[in-house]
Design a protein around this motif. Sequence first.
Motif, short mmCIF file in Angstrom:
data_model
loop_
_atom_site.label_atom_id
_atom_site.label_comp_id
_atom_site.label_asym_id
_atom_site.label_seq_id
_atom_site.Cartn_x
_atom_site.Cartn_y
_atom_site.Cartn_z
N LEU A 170 26.71 88.92 40.97
CA LEU A 170 26.05 88.53 39.71
C LEU A 170 26.98 87.67 38.86
O LEU A 170 26.53 86.70 38.22
CB LEU A 170 25.61 89.77 38.92
N GLN A 171 28.25 88.03 38.85
CA GLN A 171 29.21 87.21 38.09
C GLN A 171 29.32 85.81 38.69
O GLN A 171 29.36 84.82 37.96
CB GLN A 171 30.59 87.89 38.06
N GLU A 172 29.34 85.74 40.02
CA GLU A 172 29.40 84.43 40.68
C GLU A 172 28.14 83.62 40.36
O GLU A 172 28.22 82.42 40.08
CB GLU A 172 29.56 84.58 42.19
N ILE A 173 26.98 84.29 40.43
CA ILE A 173 25.72 83.59 40.12
C ILE A 173 25.72 83.13 38.66
O ILE A 173 25.32 81.99 38.35
CB ILE A 173 24.50 84.50 40.42
N LEU A 177 25.49 79.38 37.41
CA LEU A 177 24.44 78.95 36.46
C LEU A 177 25.06 78.25 35.25
O LEU A 177 24.54 77.21 34.79
CB LEU A 177 23.62 80.15 36.00
N LYS A 178 26.12 78.79 34.75
CA LYS A 178 26.80 78.17 33.59
C LYS A 178 27.32 76.79 33.98
O LYS A 178 27.19 75.82 33.22
CB LYS A 178 27.95 79.03 33.10
N ASN A 179 27.91 76.72 35.19
CA ASN A 179 28.43 75.43 35.66
C ASN A 179 27.29 74.42 35.85
O ASN A 179 27.43 73.23 35.53
CB ASN A 179 29.21 75.57 36.96
N SER A 180 26.18 74.85 36.37
CA SER A 180 25.06 73.95 36.58
C SER A 180 24.44 73.55 35.26
O SER A 180 23.94 72.43 35.09
CB SER A 180 24.05 74.54 37.52
N MET A 181 24.46 74.43 34.26
CA MET A 181 23.90 74.09 32.93
C MET A 181 24.82 73.11 32.21
O MET A 181 24.36 72.23 31.49
CB MET A 181 23.70 75.36 32.11
N VAL A 182 26.11 73.27 32.42
CA VAL A 182 27.07 72.37 31.78
C VAL A 182 26.92 70.98 32.40
O VAL A 182 26.99 69.97 31.72
CB VAL A 182 28.49 72.92 31.95
#
Length: 184
Positions: A170-173, A177-182
């Motif tokens: 979950l932390q990796e996901i 997700l944060k990286n993809s949103m950035v």
Amino acid sequence: MNNTEIDQLLSDENEHLEKLHTIVKDTLADEELIIQNLVNPPAEILTVGQDLSDKVARFGGSWRFIILFGIILTAWIIFNSVAIGIYKFDPYPFILMNLILSCIAALQAPIIMMSQNRQEEKDRMRSENDYMINLKAEMQIRRLNQKVDVLLEEQIKTLFETQEKQFILLQEINTRLKNSMVKS
């Protein structure tokens, strides 16, 4: 999951199975002694006197003895009451009959007591066998409890490990997700 984690899981599972096998082996070894004592009780070796006392007690405490003894006493009394002169070997107060009855009672009582003592010994051995059976059942219950404890311990351990791995995933996901949103 990488190969190290899979190897660790297999190692843990093998350790868990080894614990269960050890419990089963210990149980079988402990029960073998009890089963041998129950299946092969020591042979009872009777002396001639013990065998005779058992037979006398068995016969002396039966209806056959009571009826036979009653018939013999009745025939004795009738014969000595009706017989004439020389044939009357035990006249009316039946002193000889009383003497014989006293001797029979004096001999029969200790013989019956010997047989009862042997019966008490048999009863003691039966109660020891009952104790051994109860002990075996208690040992089986304890082993079952140990197996259940080992299984629960392993299940809880596996559950925590699975939750930990899920949390890491979950932390990796979440990081992805944060990286993809950035990036967007």
